[in-house]
Design an enzyme around this catalytic site. Sequence first.
Site, PDB file in Angstrom:
ATOM      1  N   THR A   1      10.435 -41.326  27.946  1.00 23.06           N
ATOM      2  CA  THR A   1      10.246 -40.718  26.618  1.00 23.06           C
ATOM      3  C   THR A   1      11.577 -40.236  26.036  1.00 23.06           C
ATOM      4  O   THR A   1      11.622 -39.796  24.900  1.00 23.06           O
ATOM      5  CB  THR A   1       9.260 -39.530  26.652  1.00 23.06           C
TER       6      THR A   1
ATOM      7  N   ASP B   1      14.218 -41.950  38.615  1.00 27.43           N
ATOM      8  CA  ASP B   1      12.854 -41.465  38.420  1.00 27.43           C
ATOM      9  C   ASP B   1      12.515 -40.515  39.566  1.00 27.43           C
ATOM     10  O   ASP B   1      12.482 -40.929  40.725  1.00 27.43           O
ATOM     11  CB  ASP B   1      11.912 -42.682  38.421  1.00 27.43           C
TER      12      ASP B   1
ATOM     13  N   TYR C   1      -1.586 -32.982  32.188  1.00 26.63           N
ATOM     14  CA  TYR C   1      -0.378 -32.184  31.956  1.00 26.63           C
ATOM     15  C   TYR C   1      -0.586 -30.750  32.458  1.00 26.63           C
ATOM     16  O   TYR C   1       0.178 -30.253  33.276  1.00 26.63           O
ATOM     17  CB  TYR C   1      -0.065 -32.195  30.462  1.00 26.63           C
TER      18      TYR C   1
END
Length: 293
Positions: A14, A35, A124
């Site tokens: 993002t 990552d 989230y």
Amino acid sequence: MEGHEVLGVDNLSTGQQRNLERLRRYRGFAFLQGDVRQPLEVAVPLDWVMHLASPASPPRYLRLPLETLLVNAEGTRHLLDLSLAKGASFFLASTSEVYGDPLVHPQPETYWGNVNPVGPRSIYDESKRYAEALTLAYHRVHGLPVRIARIFNTYGPYMDPEDGRVVSSFIVQALKGEPITVYGDGTQTRSFCYVDDLVEGFRRLMEVDYPLPVNLGNPEEYRVLELAHLVKELTGSPSPIVFRPLPEDDPKQRRPDITLARRLLGWEPRVPVREGLQRTIEYFREVLRAPHA
Ligand code: UDP
């Protein structure tokens, strides 16, 4: 950068490559495309490991549900292990989403929240709650020095114009003369903190010895519809305001109680929302003028 050496790690899922360009000017900055869902190999010594990874815009994390869960679960574990291995302190970017759709207003750190554990946003909310729990477990079990910032809605230059959050969306819509999309009836509230204030809060939190979560946000609270009118006024835009369905589990109100941050850090936001919005509007004007710059 106050003479610090910083290694930035991002998988750019993002993030935007163009935001790295100005950082590359600093001699102390290096970048690794990586990552944190995988263990991270870092050859250099580290004083701090700051876990700021994770999509944070609702449309983005809803598009990346498994990645979001794992970056906050496995990613947090890997970075906690890295901190232990390096003898570094650990900093977690948590979120006001841990309060869910709050029944206590404004939200102090002592409020346990009202989270739907299986709703769409849970990927989230629950993973950030787990990240907080894991961070405090490492602190309690291993004595790891940790900090946890509960970040409320933040905005400013270098946001992605297309990330779908309310401030960036409204400004871009207004500047393009497109309809400003208010979800629901726009009576839900958010409190908006300018990015420089947030960063100053981070800096101060790193300097105190306090492992429990600390709210960082601007208590200046707006209804979403009010924000739409304010953006229209500040951009001088002719855009109409249109109403769209409210996303599921969208919190009805949100405002930080920053009593703790004031006392512990001597911190409070300095940039009023109007002024912060003006600076952000200037930024987006530039971006829209030269979209590939
Ligand atoms: N919102 C809106 N129009 C938009 C984008 C968002 O009305 O184009 C609303 C959204 O429903 C929420 C608030 O603005 O009530 C803040 O949304 P955002 O995605 O910025 O962050 P959140 O606080 O929900 O994580």
